[in-house]
Each structure stands twice: as C-alpha cells, then as structure tokens.
Motif scaffolding. Structure first.
Motif, PDB file in Angstrom:
ATOM      1  N   THR A  52       0.807  -1.231   0.000  1.00 45.03           N
ATOM      2  CA  THR A  52       0.000   0.000   0.000  1.00 45.03           C
ATOM      3  C   THR A  52       0.839   1.281   0.000  1.00 45.03           C
ATOM      4  O   THR A  52       0.358   2.330  -0.396  1.00 45.03           O
ATOM      5  N   SER A 104      -7.796  12.215  -5.271  1.00 45.09           N
ATOM      6  CA  SER A 104      -7.122  11.184  -6.078  1.00 45.09           C
ATOM      7  C   SER A 104      -6.482  10.102  -5.208  1.00 45.09           C
ATOM      8  O   SER A 104      -7.091   9.507  -4.343  1.00 45.09           O
ATOM      9  N   SER A 105      -5.184   9.868  -5.391  1.00 46.59           N
ATOM     10  CA  SER A 105      -4.576   8.830  -4.545  1.00 46.59           C
ATOM     11  C   SER A 105      -3.581   9.493  -3.599  1.00 46.59           C
ATOM     12  O   SER A 105      -2.994  10.521  -3.931  1.00 46.59           O
TER      13      SER A 105
END
Ligand SMILES: Cc1ncc(COP(=O)(O)O)c(C=O)c1O
Length: 487
Positions: free
Chosen positions: A185, A313-314
């Motif tokens: 992650t 977003s990310s």
C-alpha cells in the motif's frame, strides 16, 4: 492479607499482657489505615501461628476487640474489621510510627515535565460531541473482530507460545504481515527486519529521538507544528529551529539555509497531512528535501500518523519509499486507522537503526502487548484492516464535506479554512473570536474543542484544529450549531 504480625511487635518482657499488646496493635493498624473497614481477618489458628503465640491468647485478643467494637463476627463467614468503628480520636504519630495517609509529596525534588503544555488528551468522557483533534469514529472500528481474534489465541494450537516473554522488536508474525501491507500500500520495499512495533507512534518518536540526539543537537521542526513531538525532541536534547509551513508544506528553502549555517542533525516532518495545518508536502519539495538530507547527512523523521485517510485522487507515497541513502525514519500508527486505545505503532528504518531501537526499547519495557500484536496481525492477514480503511475513507470523506459545507454556510465570516485533502481535521483560523473563550463556552454547552493554546504559542494564528471524523452528520450539525452560538 498484609502481614500484620510485622506491624505489631510483641514484647514478652513487658508488664502488658500479650493479648492486650496484640489487641492494641490491631487497633493501631485499623486507625492507621493498614487494616481497612470490612477487611476479613485470617482464622484464629493462622493468626496465632503467625504471632507464634498460643491460640487461647490470640482468642482473648480477638474477644477484647469484638467487645470494644473494632471487630465483628459474621456467623459462618469469619471475623471482620467492623464497618461501624468506635469513634476514632485523632492520633499523633511519633516519627517512627507508620503514617495514616500515603505521603502527598516526595521528600526529594522531581524533574518538572511541563505536562500542562500538552494538549488535552483524555477523551474518555461521556460526551459525544468531541471535535478536539482528528479522532477516528470508535463506533465504526472493527472491534468485535479484534476481540474475537484476541479470544481465539488461547484456543489455537501453536499460539500458546505467545504467552511467554517475546521480542522487544515486536512479534515476527505482525512484523511480517505489516511489512507486506506497507509494501503493497505504501511502496516501502521492506522486510520484517526493517520494522519495530511500538506503543503508538509516540513511542516510535521517543525512541528515535533518543537514539539520534544528544544534548545540543540542532533539530528542525515546522512552525506551526505538532507540539508533542517538539517537546519529545527537546527532552532528548534538541535545540529547536522552527521553519515556516505554507500551502505547499514545510519551507525547504529555509531548511537549506539552516543547513548552510549549522550542522543539522534531524528534521522532523509530517509531509502527508501536516499537523496542524493539514497541508501535503508537494512532490518537488519532497525530492529537494531528500536530496538535502543526503547531502547534509541529516536524519528525516517522517511522521505519517494518518496516512490512510486521503480523499482526493490517490495519497502520495511516503518519502521513505523514495529514500535511497538511509536518511528516513518512518513512523506510523493504528491509532487513527482503528482506535487510539489499540496502542500499536511502528517505526520503519534501515536494519541497523531497528536493531539499536530494539535494544533501547528493552530499557523502557521488555516487549509490547504480544496478544494485541497477534490479533492485529490476523486482522491484516484476513483483510479486516484493509476493508475497514476502505469503508472509513468513504464515511470520513462525507463527514469532511458535510462539516466544511456547514462551516461555509454558517461561519464563513468568522472562520477561515481550506478543505483538507486528507486527514481528520480542518485547520481553522478564527477571524476575531477569542479561541479560549469560545472553547470554554462550547464546553459548557457539551462540545469539547481544542482552544488552540499549543498552536498559537510561538506565533498567534488564532487557529485550532477542528476534527470531523468521529462525529456523524447529525452530531456535526449539533457541533456547528454550538460553535455558531459560542463565537
Ligand atoms: C502528528 C502526530 N504524530 C503522532 C501522534 C501520536 O499517535 P499515537 O496515538 O500513535 O501515539 C499524533 C496523535 O494525534 C499526531 O497527531
């Protein structure tokens, strides 16, 4: 039962009969608080044995005490210190007698730790409107699953070994699960050897600061910044240099100027959602900071306490994932991901640092909470934590939007803020209201908020953090209504 015979010396040469010496001694113990009301005394035979006297003598002492009302006999249960004691006259203790009360103060000086300068951290109150700090909503955390995993440890074959002393670095099982999770992650290509499990991020910070610093070392922190970290660094010997934070994160030019002037040993940063301002450090500043760290060989402590909750977003990968020279000490925690009471944090660093950190941790405690570590490892393994993060991001994003919408509708002329891209708080600049008074009034109306004391000490921004993640939409509405009334 306390060994009362050690408190009641018997003088066989005395003119006072032994049974009276014992009776007087027991009265003294009751009056001094060593024997509390309602306490059950051992049986007469055991007492006689401990005093090394004949049972009849002991019985005479007990009879005397019952007659005077100091003891009472409850049939088939035993002998107890009476709940309703005879009137107790104040007694004067001579210097070699025991004290009636536990001493209020030590006789020697104790270092002052300045506890009052910490922000309020005890949220265990029966009030549901708490917007102090970014707190997770404890109602949505997978606590049932966690408790189930804890319970099942005892039943699982091969898990009994975890009841023994373990490794101060943290159980291998959790370090393995965590290293896979962080690799997947956060782009950290690490193994279990690069991790030490700590009691929250705070312990990671404490250990790191103490491993890196000696008295007088120059350290850079952001201003405004996270006061608790600054205090921890100072206590480890740091001389603090503060550099400003703007909309793009910590001012890297200012850090470079400092590096040219003095030997900087450590820079403490919160690049993802800076505490308190919530800003994210831009990619170009990150690269410049990493290059500076490599050039000037300083340590970068990257505190990534609420990485999981990013709403645009990310999320940006941690700086640690780009570190090629061994500058970055990366600190994380489950306090925000799950609940603060789960004291599982971690430090990720090159192996040599983790080895020393493990040795250092041993002098604080032999190991962490193995059972909790195992249960958490299971939750990583079976996907519970990943699923919870997905669910919580959605919920917290809605709450952020709702909270910011309410503030814009009702308080845009009183509070200035930017909608944060991530985290669990907004950084609210109050235009002219007196923050301390607002917080005081709000508290009387059932809303707990941070009065900004720790953020406005170096410079007065008249700002504080307002947390939105732990309250549902209705509660947020109530909270904002109270704010409106109090400003
Ligand atoms: C920036 C920052 N770092 C670290 C911590 C400490 O977290 P933990 O509860 O894991 O010790 C906090 C707590 O709010 C924080 O805001």
């Amino acid at each position: 039962m306390i060994p009362i015979h050690t408190l009641i010396p018997i003088d066989k040469a005395s003119a006072t009969p032994i049974y009276l010496q014992i009776a007087n001694g027991i009265i003294h113990c009751i009056r001094s608080g060593h024997l509390r009301k309602g306490l059950k005394l051992p049986g007469a035979r055991i007492l006689a044995d401990t005093f090394k006297i004949h049972r009849n003598t002991l019985q005479m002492a007990l009879d005397e005490l019952v007659a005077q009302g100091w003891l009472e006999i409850v049939s088939r249960k035993g002998t107890f210190v009476a709940n309703d004691l005879p009137v107790m006259r104040p007694i004067k203790f001579s210097s070699n007698e025991t004290l009636a009360h536990y001493p209020e103060k030590t006789i020697f000086a104790v270092k002052k730790m300045g506890v009052e300068s910490y922000a309020q951290t005890n949220f265990q109150q029966d009030r549901n409107l708490i917007i102090t700090e970014g707190l997770p909503d404890i109602r949505i955390a997978p606590m049932q699953q966690l408790m189930r995993e804890m319970r099942s440890i005892e039943k699982r074959s091969g898990f009994k070994k975890y009841f023994n002393y373990g490794n101060p670095q943290g159980t291998l099982y959790l370090r393995e699960e965590l290293s896979s999770f962080l690799s997947d992650t956060r782009g950290l290509s690490i193994s279990s050897e690069n991790i030490i499990i700590t009691n929250g991020a705070q312990m990671g910070l404490y250990i790191s600061a103490n491993l890196l610093l000696k008295a007088g070392d120059e350290v850079v922190v952001a201003e405004p910044g996270y006061h608790t970290a600054t205090l921890t660094l100072e206590r480890a010997g740091a001389v603090i240099n503060r550099v400003p934070v703007d909309d793009y994160g910590i001012d890297v030019n200012a850090i470079e100027m400092l590096c040219r002037k003095k030997k900087i040993r450590l820079v403490y940063i919160i690049p993802h959602h800076h505490h308190p301002t919530t800003v994210t450090l831009t990619p170009d500043r990150r690269m410049r900071l990493l290059n500076l760290a490599a050039q000037y060989k300083f340590a970068l402590i990257e505190d990534d306490y609420d990485y999981d909750f990013h709403y645009s977003s990310s999320p940006m990968l941690p700086m640690a994932s780009l570190d090629r020279h061994g500058n970055v000490i990366y600190i994380g925690t489950l306090s925000k991901t799950l609940v603060p009471a789960v004291r599982i944090g971690f430090v990720v660093a090159p192996k040599n640092f983790i080895e020393e950190a493990t040795q250092f941790r041993r002098s604080i405690e032999f190991q962490g909470d193995t059972l909790m570590e195992i249960a958490i490892a299971e939750l990583y393994k079976n996907g519970t934590i990943a699923n919870h993060i997905k669910k919580a991001i959605k919920i917290y994003k809605d709450r952020r939007d709702h909270f910011c919408g309410l503030l814009q509708d009702k308080l845009s002329d009183k509070i200035n803020f930017k909608i944060p891209e991530g985290g669990m708080c907004i950084w609210a600049k109050f235009m002219d209201a007196d923050l301390k008074k607002v917080a005081e009034k709000a508290s009387k109306k059932g809303l707990t908020m941070n009065n900004g004391e720790t953020y406005n000490r170096i410079k007065n921004y008249n700002a504080t953090r307002l947390g939105f993640s732990s309250l549902n939409v209705k509660e947020l509405e109530k909270a904002v209504n109270i704010l409106v009334e109090c400003i």
